[in-house]
Design a protein around this motif. Structure first.
Motif, PDB file in Angstrom:
ATOM      1  N   GLU A 104       0.840  -1.197   0.000  1.00  0.00           N
ATOM      2  CA  GLU A 104       0.000   0.000   0.000  1.00  0.00           C
ATOM      3  C   GLU A 104       0.878   1.252   0.000  1.00  0.00           C
ATOM      4  OE1 GLU A 104      -3.784   0.586  -0.497  1.00  0.00           O
ATOM      5  OE2 GLU A 104      -3.260  -1.359   0.346  1.00  0.00           O
ATOM      6  N   GLU A 105       0.565   2.173  -0.876  1.00  0.00           N
ATOM      7  CA  GLU A 105       1.369   3.400  -0.896  1.00  0.00           C
ATOM      8  C   GLU A 105       0.839   4.380   0.136  1.00  0.00           C
ATOM      9  OE1 GLU A 105       1.873   5.056  -4.818  1.00  0.00           O
ATOM     10  OE2 GLU A 105       2.371   3.047  -5.541  1.00  0.00           O
ATOM     11  N   GLY A 106       1.740   5.147   0.721  1.00  0.00           N
ATOM     12  CA  GLY A 106       1.325   6.185   1.663  1.00  0.00           C
ATOM     13  C   GLY A 106       1.115   5.693   3.072  1.00  0.00           C
ATOM     14  N   ILE A 107       1.372   4.416   3.326  1.00  0.00           N
ATOM     15  CA  ILE A 107       1.272   3.910   4.696  1.00  0.00           C
ATOM     16  C   ILE A 107       2.670   3.546   5.178  1.00  0.00           C
ATOM     17  CG2 ILE A 107       0.450   2.004   6.135  1.00  0.00           C
ATOM     18  CD1 ILE A 107      -2.110   2.018   4.786  1.00  0.00           C
ATOM     19  N   SER A 108       3.010   4.019   6.374  1.00  0.00           N
ATOM     20  CA  SER A 108       4.346   3.711   6.893  1.00  0.00           C
ATOM     21  C   SER A 108       4.396   2.238   7.305  1.00  0.00           C
ATOM     22  CB  SER A 108       4.635   4.608   8.096  1.00  0.00           C
ATOM     23  OG  SER A 108       3.713   4.332   9.119  1.00  0.00           O
ATOM     24  N   ALA A 109       5.598   1.745   7.603  1.00  0.00           N
ATOM     25  CA  ALA A 109       5.775   0.329   7.946  1.00  0.00           C
ATOM     26  C   ALA A 109       4.849  -0.055   9.095  1.00  0.00           C
ATOM     27  CB  ALA A 109       7.228   0.076   8.331  1.00  0.00           C
ATOM     28  N   PRO A 110       4.067  -1.119   8.934  1.00  0.00           N
ATOM     29  CA  PRO A 110       3.122  -1.500   9.981  1.00  0.00           C
ATOM     30  C   PRO A 110       3.814  -1.911  11.272  1.00  0.00           C
ATOM     31  CG  PRO A 110       3.185  -3.144   8.237  1.00  0.00           C
ATOM     32  CD  PRO A 110       3.987  -1.991   7.766  1.00  0.00           C
ATOM     33  N   ARG A 111       3.114  -1.680  12.399  1.00  0.00           N
ATOM     34  CA  ARG A 111       3.647  -2.097  13.693  1.00  0.00           C
ATOM     35  C   ARG A 111       2.693  -3.104  14.322  1.00  0.00           C
ATOM     36  NH1 ARG A 111       5.222   3.622  16.236  1.00  0.00           N
ATOM     37  NH2 ARG A 111       3.329   4.251  15.164  1.00  0.00           N
ATOM     38  N   LEU A 112       3.201  -3.833  15.306  1.00  0.00           N
ATOM     39  CA  LEU A 112       2.493  -5.028  15.770  1.00  0.00           C
ATOM     40  C   LEU A 112       2.043  -4.917  17.219  1.00  0.00           C
ATOM     41  CD1 LEU A 112       1.868  -8.038  14.940  1.00  0.00           C
ATOM     42  CD2 LEU A 112       4.031  -8.612  16.009  1.00  0.00           C
ATOM     43  N   ILE A 113       0.813  -5.350  17.465  1.00  0.00           N
ATOM     44  CA  ILE A 113       0.354  -5.560  18.842  1.00  0.00           C
ATOM     45  C   ILE A 113       0.049  -7.044  19.004  1.00  0.00           C
ATOM     46  CG2 ILE A 113      -1.526  -5.181  20.484  1.00  0.00           C
ATOM     47  CD1 ILE A 113      -1.822  -2.367  19.437  1.00  0.00           C
ATOM     48  N   ILE A 114       0.631  -7.643  20.033  1.00  0.00           N
ATOM     49  CA  ILE A 114       0.276  -9.035  20.328  1.00  0.00           C
ATOM     50  C   ILE A 114      -0.706  -9.007  21.489  1.00  0.00           C
ATOM     51  CG2 ILE A 114       1.127 -11.324  20.905  1.00  0.00           C
ATOM     52  CD1 ILE A 114       3.831 -10.473  19.788  1.00  0.00           C
ATOM     53  N   ASN A 115      -1.890  -9.509  21.204  1.00  0.00           N
ATOM     54  CA  ASN A 115      -3.009  -9.388  22.123  1.00  0.00           C
ATOM     55  C   ASN A 115      -3.283 -10.737  22.774  1.00  0.00           C
ATOM     56  OD1 ASN A 115      -5.112  -8.120  23.366  1.00  0.00           O
ATOM     57  ND2 ASN A 115      -6.424  -7.996  21.565  1.00  0.00           N
ATOM     58  N   ARG A 116      -3.945 -10.717  23.905  1.00  0.00           N
ATOM     59  CA  ARG A 116      -4.403 -11.941  24.579  1.00  0.00           C
ATOM     60  C   ARG A 116      -3.271 -12.899  24.893  1.00  0.00           C
ATOM     61  NH1 ARG A 116      -9.411 -13.030  21.334  1.00  0.00           N
ATOM     62  NH2 ARG A 116     -10.659 -11.219  21.864  1.00  0.00           N
ATOM     63  N   ILE A 117      -2.217 -12.373  25.481  1.00  0.00           N
ATOM     64  CA  ILE A 117      -1.108 -13.246  25.852  1.00  0.00           C
ATOM     65  C   ILE A 117      -1.437 -13.972  27.140  1.00  0.00           C
ATOM     66  CG2 ILE A 117       1.288 -13.276  26.614  1.00  0.00           C
ATOM     67  CD1 ILE A 117       1.757 -10.975  24.669  1.00  0.00           C
ATOM     68  N   ARG A 118      -1.280 -15.268  27.103  1.00  0.00           N
ATOM     69  CA  ARG A 118      -1.496 -16.047  28.328  1.00  0.00           C
ATOM     70  C   ARG A 118      -0.141 -16.562  28.764  1.00  0.00           C
ATOM     71  NH1 ARG A 118      -6.639 -19.810  27.554  1.00  0.00           N
ATOM     72  NH2 ARG A 118      -7.666 -18.623  25.917  1.00  0.00           N
TER      73      ARG A 118
END
Lengths: 225, 267
Positions: free
Chosen positions: B163-177
């Motif tokens: 996708e143009e115009g979007i910076s490098a995606p960042r990550l959320i790791i959710n629901r960590i047990r």
């Protein structure tokens, strides 16, 4: 009157070689070839003789090549083996170059992505599960191969796949296919490996170092070191 | 001029809406002017999680089709003075009611008035996804420590990178047990980040409080005592450019252990 002949026939151990002059016009050449072959082929036996055609610096289109083959074939026992020319078109040269090129790419091939090259592929990065890399030649992966790799996809049984971490979901070389085990035992022992088609037509995985004996042609370096 | 952040995941049910609500709330708590945009047309629920459902009059489709002005459709969150607004999705149309071009115009307009636009993306990679990413400047990918969620995150990262115009995606790791991760029964944080090879912007523990709070229409980020709340607040601070160390789950374990010790000690 002509000073020299446009068509000369030479006999070698492998068979006959037809030398076709490259300075005369194509129609003259055809005519003379027809004439020459008609007078020389009468007293031959039934055995097929393979003929090599040398056309020098003349460029022949596919149609012209076909025409020459046809012409020579009509003379009962002559079969054209190869037609050799010193010249090729730019397109052919380009195609040749691409087919022998090592394309280097620094990327991660992610799930759903397909990376395809016609020569050899040097991937600086990983192939994640669900991702696919395809190459007409060999595939070298500096990262981890966890997706699908298809080497020699345009028909090259000699192609190999090498990866720093070899955990593919599938390996394909030419028409051969190899599925991964359902579980990789342990974490280790999957580093620096290569895959190739062995003598039983099976894809085999081996240490990277085994390649130098199995595919000596991979070394392009001339001379020693 | 504000920034638009799209929260996406590919897979459904990993917590995009919860994350959008809480990251938006946490940004507002930091004093930023935030607009939440729900692009899950036909299956809206960001309004429910935010507890703003019964104040909706107009929606995103009304704005796009010119039935109302943009400020008429925005729902103000009364818990914040003038900082948090929600642009709800329509419930009656479907994803094809809006085009990516229209979304871009809409988001660009919102960027004039707000510091952060948080766009809640629907699951999948079809029209709804394309609408959601159309106007975004940044992307946050939410995943859970499950192989299937990570696989879909990988796919979505591949699409976002194109996708143009979007910076490098960042990550959320959710629901960590934590206990599962420790035993190796769940992918651990390191494994996921090396596999996806993008920057980690936050980890959120699996917390019953999150579900309770969502059901009450109150984002967990408003409750300062919960672990998940702190995680979301940390994410907001990282979005603002602060460097905040990752939350450790170890102390939780130690706490438990000492509790048990104490328990036996008392006996």
């Amino acid at each position: 009157m002509k000073k020299y002949q446009n068509v000369t026939i030479k006999g070698t151990k492998e068979g006959l070689t037809l030398h076709l002059d490259d300075t005369c016009s194509y129609s003259d050449l055809k005519e003379e070839l027809d004439q020459k072959l008609s007078e020389s082929s009468k007293s031959q036996s039934d055995k097929l003789i393979s003929v090599m055609v040398q056309v020098g610096n003349r460029y022949l289109t596919a149609d012209q090549k076909e025409e020459l083959r046809e012409l020579i074939r009509q003379k009962k026992n002559l079969v054209v083996d190869t037609i050799n020319s010193n010249v090729i078109t730019k397109q052919e040269a380009e195609a040749e170059r691409i087919a022998h090129e090592v394309v280097s790419i620094a990327k991660i091939v992610r799930s759903g992505q397909v990376l395809e090259v016609s020569g050899d592929l040097l991937l600086i990065g990983d192939v994640n599960p669900g991702g696919t890399v395809k190459a007409g030649g060999n595939i070298y992966i500096l990262g981890a191969l966890k997706g699908i790799a298809h080497a020699g996809c345009s028909g090259n049984r000699e192609a190999v796949i090498a990866a720093s971490v070899m955990k593919p979901s599938q390996l394909r070389i030419e028409e051969c296919l190899n599925r991964a085990p359902d579980h990789y035992p342990g974490e280790d022992g999957r580093e620096m490996e290569c895959a190739y088609i062995d003598e039983n037509n099976q894809i085999t995985i081996d240490r990277l170092q085994a390649l130098m004996n199995i595919r000596p042609n991979l070394s392009k370096l001339q001379g020693g070191f | 001029m504000g920034e638009a952040i799209v929260i996406t995941s590919g897979k459904g049910g990993v917590g995009k809406t919860t994350t959008s609500a809480n990251v938006g709330t946490a940004l507002a708590l930091q004093g930023k002017k935030v607009c939440l945009v729900d692009t899950d047309i036909g299956l809206r629920n960001l309004d429910v999680v935010m507890g703003l459902e019964n104040r909706i009059i107009y929606d995103l489709v009304d704005v796009v089709e010119g039935r109302c002005k943009i400020h008429q459709a925005l729902v103000k969150d009364k818990r914040f003075e003038d900082l948090l607004y929600l642009l709800p999705a329509a419930q009656t149309s479907d994803k094809n009611a809006v085009s990516p071009e229209q979304m871009k115009v809409l988001i660009d307009e919102l960027k004039q008035d707000y510091d952060y636009i948080v766009i809640d993306c629907p699951a999948g990679i079809e029209q709804g996804y394309r609408n959601a990413v159309a106007g975004a400047d940044h992307a946050i990918v939410v995943t859970t420590p499950e192989v299937s969620a990570v696989r879909d995150a990988d796919r979505i990262i591949g699409l976002l990178e194109k996708e143009e115009g979007i910076s490098a995606p960042r990550l959320i790791i959710n629901r960590i047990r934590n206990h599962l991760m420790k035993n190796g029964d769940m992918l651990d944080v390191d494994e996921i980040t090396t596999h996806l090879s993008i920057d980690l912007i936050g980890i959120v523990a699996d917390d019953d409080e999150v579900i309770k709070a969502s059901n009450h229409g109150e984002p967990i980020a408003l409750n300062p005592n919960s672990k998940a709340s702190i995680a979301y607040r940390n994410i907001a601070r990282r979005i603002l450019g602060e460097s905040v160390p990752l939350q450790s789950f170890e102390e939780d374990q130690a706490g438990m252990f000492s509790k048990i010790k104490k328990f036996f000690g008392v006996k």
